[in-house]
Design an enzyme around this catalytic site. Structure first.
Site, PDB file in Angstrom:
ATOM      1  N   SER A 245       0.833  -1.222   0.000  1.00 55.88           N
ATOM      2  CA  SER A 245       0.000   0.000   0.000  1.00 55.88           C
ATOM      3  C   SER A 245       0.855   1.255   0.000  1.00 55.88           C
ATOM      4  CB  SER A 245      -0.967   0.003   1.194  1.00 55.88           C
ATOM      5  OG  SER A 245      -0.289  -0.274   2.402  1.00 55.88           O
ATOM      6  N   HIS A 275      -1.859  -8.911   1.897  1.00 55.07           N
ATOM      7  CA  HIS A 275      -1.550  -7.642   2.584  1.00 55.07           C
ATOM      8  C   HIS A 275      -2.710  -7.316   3.543  1.00 55.07           C
ATOM      9  CE1 HIS A 275       0.308  -3.854   3.320  1.00 55.07           C
ATOM     10  NE2 HIS A 275      -0.143  -3.161   2.292  1.00 55.07           N
ATOM     11  N   HIS A 321       5.799 -12.866   7.439  1.00 58.36           N
ATOM     12  CA  HIS A 321       6.064 -11.478   7.035  1.00 58.36           C
ATOM     13  C   HIS A 321       7.263 -11.439   6.099  1.00 58.36           C
ATOM     14  CE1 HIS A 321       6.582  -7.100   7.299  1.00 58.36           C
ATOM     15  NE2 HIS A 321       5.322  -7.103   7.672  1.00 58.36           N
ATOM     16  N   ARG A 330       3.221  -4.860  16.791  1.00 56.97           N
ATOM     17  CA  ARG A 330       1.839  -4.367  16.677  1.00 56.97           C
ATOM     18  C   ARG A 330       0.871  -5.456  17.131  1.00 56.97           C
ATOM     19  NH1 ARG A 330       1.979  -2.884  10.416  1.00 56.97           N
ATOM     20  NH2 ARG A 330       2.799  -5.013  10.460  1.00 56.97           N
ATOM     21  N   ASP A 376      -2.234  -8.601  11.577  1.00 57.71           N
ATOM     22  CA  ASP A 376      -3.555  -9.037  11.128  1.00 57.71           C
ATOM     23  C   ASP A 376      -4.072 -10.267  11.875  1.00 57.71           C
ATOM     24  OD1 ASP A 376      -3.829  -7.008   9.243  1.00 57.71           O
ATOM     25  OD2 ASP A 376      -2.717  -8.121   7.735  1.00 57.71           O
TER      26      ASP A 376
HETATM   27  C1  ACO Z   1      -0.292  -5.895   7.091  1.00 57.87           C
HETATM   28  C2  ACO Z   1       0.374  -6.963   6.361  1.00 57.87           C
HETATM   29  O1  ACO Z   1       0.423  -6.919   5.156  1.00 57.87           O
HETATM   30  S1  ACO Z   1       1.121  -8.187   7.238  1.00 57.87           S
HETATM   31  C3  ACO Z   1       1.025  -9.616   6.161  1.00 57.87           C
HETATM   32  C4  ACO Z   1      -0.388 -10.085   6.013  1.00 57.87           C
HETATM   33  N1  ACO Z   1      -0.489 -11.301   5.206  1.00 57.87           N
HETATM   34  C5  ACO Z   1      -0.701 -12.518   5.756  1.00 57.87           C
HETATM   35  O2  ACO Z   1      -0.773 -12.670   6.962  1.00 57.87           O
HETATM   36  C6  ACO Z   1      -0.915 -13.658   4.781  1.00 57.87           C
HETATM   37  C7  ACO Z   1      -0.146 -14.896   5.229  1.00 57.87           C
HETATM   38  N2  ACO Z   1       1.277 -14.688   5.092  1.00 57.87           N
HETATM   39  C8  ACO Z   1       1.896 -14.784   3.874  1.00 57.87           C
HETATM   40  O3  ACO Z   1       1.303 -15.136   2.851  1.00 57.87           O
HETATM   41  C9  ACO Z   1       3.363 -14.443   3.785  1.00 57.87           C
HETATM   42  O4  ACO Z   1       3.999 -14.710   5.013  1.00 57.87           O
HETATM   43  C10 ACO Z   1       3.623 -12.969   3.402  1.00 57.87           C
HETATM   44  C11 ACO Z   1       2.876 -12.597   2.111  1.00 57.87           C
HETATM   45  C12 ACO Z   1       3.142 -12.029   4.495  1.00 57.87           C
HETATM   46  C13 ACO Z   1       5.121 -12.768   3.187  1.00 57.87           C
HETATM   47  O5  ACO Z   1       5.498 -13.461   2.025  1.00 57.87           O
HETATM   48  P1  ACO Z   1       7.005 -13.843   1.738  1.00 57.87           P
HETATM   49  O6  ACO Z   1       7.895 -12.697   2.046  1.00 57.87           O
HETATM   50  O7  ACO Z   1       7.068 -14.395   0.362  1.00 57.87           O
HETATM   51  O8  ACO Z   1       7.238 -14.991   2.835  1.00 57.87           O
HETATM   52  P2  ACO Z   1       8.322 -16.166   2.865  1.00 57.87           P
HETATM   53  O9  ACO Z   1       9.585 -15.759   2.213  1.00 57.87           O
HETATM   54  O10 ACO Z   1       8.371 -16.635   4.267  1.00 57.87           O
HETATM   55  O11 ACO Z   1       7.622 -17.277   1.947  1.00 57.87           O
HETATM   56  C14 ACO Z   1       8.267 -18.512   1.703  1.00 57.87           C
HETATM   57  C15 ACO Z   1       7.210 -19.576   1.493  1.00 57.87           C
HETATM   58  O12 ACO Z   1       6.470 -19.742   2.719  1.00 57.87           O
HETATM   59  C16 ACO Z   1       5.082 -19.570   2.482  1.00 57.87           C
HETATM   60  N3  ACO Z   1       4.451 -18.898   3.601  1.00 57.87           N
HETATM   61  C17 ACO Z   1       4.772 -17.709   4.146  1.00 57.87           C
HETATM   62  N4  ACO Z   1       3.894 -17.387   5.117  1.00 57.87           N
HETATM   63  C18 ACO Z   1       3.022 -18.392   5.182  1.00 57.87           C
HETATM   64  C19 ACO Z   1       1.860 -18.624   5.963  1.00 57.87           C
HETATM   65  N5  ACO Z   1       1.403 -17.741   6.850  1.00 57.87           N
HETATM   66  N6  ACO Z   1       1.174 -19.774   5.774  1.00 57.87           N
HETATM   67  C20 ACO Z   1       1.597 -20.686   4.863  1.00 57.87           C
HETATM   68  N7  ACO Z   1       2.674 -20.509   4.075  1.00 57.87           N
HETATM   69  C21 ACO Z   1       3.360 -19.369   4.233  1.00 57.87           C
HETATM   70  C22 ACO Z   1       5.019 -18.681   1.246  1.00 57.87           C
HETATM   71  O13 ACO Z   1       3.744 -18.771   0.630  1.00 57.87           O
HETATM   72  C23 ACO Z   1       6.164 -19.227   0.424  1.00 57.87           C
HETATM   73  O14 ACO Z   1       5.736 -20.426  -0.175  1.00 57.87           O
HETATM   74  P3  ACO Z   1       6.188 -20.823  -1.693  1.00 57.87           P
HETATM   75  O15 ACO Z   1       7.678 -20.858  -1.658  1.00 57.87           O
HETATM   76  O16 ACO Z   1       5.533 -22.132  -1.910  1.00 57.87           O
HETATM   77  O17 ACO Z   1       5.656 -19.728  -2.584  1.00 57.87           O
HETATM   78  O1  OAA Z   2       5.452  -4.403   5.850  1.00 56.80           O
HETATM   79  C1  OAA Z   2       4.773  -5.132   5.093  1.00 56.80           C
HETATM   80  O2  OAA Z   2       5.210  -5.645   4.046  1.00 56.80           O
HETATM   81  C2  OAA Z   2       3.380  -5.474   5.443  1.00 56.80           C
HETATM   82  C3  OAA Z   2       2.916  -4.874   6.716  1.00 56.80           C
HETATM   83  O3  OAA Z   2       3.098  -5.402   7.782  1.00 56.80           O
HETATM   84  C4  OAA Z   2       2.261  -3.567   6.644  1.00 56.80           C
HETATM   85  O4  OAA Z   2       2.226  -2.959   5.571  1.00 56.80           O
HETATM   86  O5  OAA Z   2       1.758  -3.087   7.678  1.00 56.80           O
END
Ligand code: ACO
Ligand code: OAA
Length: 439
Positions: A245, A275, A321, A330, A376
């Site tokens: 964002s 996100h 993350h 947070r 989240d």
């Molecule tokens: C406010 C925010 O935006 S905070 C984030 C909110 N999003 C979530 O909570 C969704 C769940 N979490 C995720 O999908 C991920 O952890 C993300 C998008 C936040 C970060 O993604 P990345 O930086 O790519 O994480 P990472 O390097 O650890 O990923 C490696 C692998 O682990 C997986 N992984 C990471 N987190 C999770 C999870 N919570 N559950 C299952 N698998 C996961 C990824 O999908 C990826 O799999 P792949 O290699 O098969 O594609």
């Molecule tokens: O930092 C990030 O990539 C996601 C996150 O936690 C936020 O935007 O609050």
């Protein structure tokens, strides 16, 4: 009379511009990093390429706003009369200027936002015409995009403004946008979840942003909910510049699209399930888990349920993350709030049990870089507790906060005269040639 926010920012600007000028003059050609092909294909992870003044994220410690941790901000930022959580107005001031405002300055900012809060009729009509099954985030994005009609930046640009004036119009548009968000959000809420049978009450001009948000949604009689919202909005504002964002708002703004169009781009990015939509997904997941395990919150039952989610190829929402490698502070701030205000809430017990169990189960996969919870994973249970049950609305609340962080930086972007953003791309064939690989 103390200085207003705009006066404070304007007074500091020459000194800040000089700092950047000197830094670039003396060190502009220094190398600050190298990148690997994996980073190029891996979502630009770890590539240092953005300037973001309001906050910096440390992978172990979490976010600092202008150098201050979340516990420090909770103590140091001004509160509402009788309140104990920080006012988001104070954090906006800090993000933009680097200074903690006085109580009087924060009250002035609350009053300024309240005074700018009226919605033009065409925006109300637009929201009212949205189908109820259009996601609230899409409705929010439409409403913010439509406010482009009143953008003082776009009008001044069309007239032919001087570059030196960019930031002032960006400031005015940003203040207007933030001020209108509670009225837009609550209108969407009443239309979608009360079938338009109720409408938001008027903004109380002598009250703060979070109070008005909660009050307009229809929960103003629950004092603790207002306190929660002050904390919630403070916590969700800013997470440095690379998150989707923030980066989207900054990128679109770099083309000198108005703050309205830039913020709408940021909100569209926030609407993705990886996100900001993860707060909706996380609560939905908790409810499905509860339905599946019933009262059995044993380690075995929860472990099995998490494994079933992962083995069906889905992510565990609220966990993981891109940068953090520890539990999100947070999350911890919200947990601390829950322990104080709702320790016996059954859903909070499930959230706590998940906190205990999930990291080890995620680690079993061997690929998740951060198995700990992010913001989240906790926000939804707090909203549920106070009766805001509609999970499809949760990301709209996130947006009402994130606007503060991304718009503070957008004002800085225009004040610093940052250029249009345009990184270089290559095809796979060209990358292969660069690393002397045969395809
Ligand atoms: C406010 C925010 O935006 S905070 C984030 C909110 N999003 C979530 O909570 C969704 C769940 N979490 C995720 O999908 C991920 O952890 C993300 C998008 C936040 C970060 O993604 P990345 O930086 O790519 O994480 P990472 O390097 O650890 O990923 C490696 C692998 O682990 C997986 N992984 C990471 N987190 C999770 C999870 N919570 N559950 C299952 N698998 C996961 C990824 O999908 C990826 O799999 P792949 O290699 O098969 O594609
Ligand atoms: O930092 C990030 O990539 C996601 C996150 O936690 C936020 O935007 O609050």
């Amino acid at each position: 009379m103390p200085k207003t926010l705009k006066e404070t920012f304007a007074a500091k600007l020459p000194e800040e511009l000089l700092k950047v000028k000197e830094l670039r003059k003396n060190h502009g050609s220094k190398v600050v990093g190298e990148i690997t092909l994996d980073q190029v294909y891996g979502g630009a992870r770890g590539i240092k390429s953005l300037v973001w003044e309001g906050s910096v994220l440390d992978s172990e410690e979490g976010i600092r706003y202008r150098g201050r941790t979340i516990p420090e901000c909770r103590t140091q930022l001004p509160k509402a009369p009788g309140g104990s959580e920080p006012l988001p107005e104070g954090l906006f001031w800090l993000l933009l200027t680097g200074e903690i405002p006085s109580e009087q300055q924060v009250r002035m900012l609350s009053a300024d936002w309240a005074a700018r809060s009226d919605l033009p009729t065409y925006v109300v009509d637009l929201i009212d015409r949205c189908p109820q099954d259009l996601h609230p985030m899409a409705q929010l994005s439409l409403a913010v995009t439509a406010l482009e009609r009143d953008s003082s930046f776009a009008k001044a640009y069309a007239r032919g403004m001087n570059k030196q004036e960019y930031w002032e119009y960006t400031f005015e548009d940003s203040m207007n946008l933030i001020a209108k968000l509670p009225s837009i959000a609550s209108r969407i809420y009443h239309n979608v979840f009360r079938q338009g049978k109720t409408t938001p009450v008027a903004v109380e001009k002598d009250k703060d942003y979070a109070f008005n948000l909660v009050n307009q949604l229809g929960f103003g009689d629950i004092e603790d909910f207002t306190e929660l919202m002050r904390l919630y909005v403070t916590l969700h504002t800013d997470h440095e510049g690379g998150n989707v964002s923030a980066h989207a708002t900054h990128l679109v703004g770099s083309a000198l699209s108005s703050p309205m169009l830039s913020l709408a781009a940021g909100f569209n990015g926030l609407s993705g399930p990886l996100h900001g939509l993860a707060n909706q997904e996380s609560l939905n997941w908790l409810q499905k888990a509860k339905a599946a395990v019933g009262d059995d919150l044993s380690d075995q039952a929860i472990t099995a349920y998490i494994r079933s989610t992962l083995s069906s190829g889905q992510v565990l929402p609220g966990y993981g993350h891109s940068i953090l490698r520890k539990t999100d502070p947070r999350y911890l701030a919200q947990r601390e709030f829950a322990l104080r205000h709702l320790p016996n809430d059954p859903l909070f017990k499930l959230v706590s049990q998940l906190y205990k169990i999930a990291p080890a189960v995620l680690k079993e996969q061997g690929k998740v870089k951060n198995p700990y919870p992010n913001i989240d994973a906790h926000s939804g249970v707090l909203l549920q507790h106070y009766g805001l049950k509609e999970t499809r609305f949760y990301t709209v609340l996130f947006a009402c906060s994130r606007a503060l962080g991304v718009l503070a930086q957008l004002i800085i972007d225009r004040a610093y005269g940052f250029p249009i953003e345009r990184p270089k791309s290559y095809s796979t064939e060209a990358w292969a040639r660069m690393v002397k690989a045969k395809l």
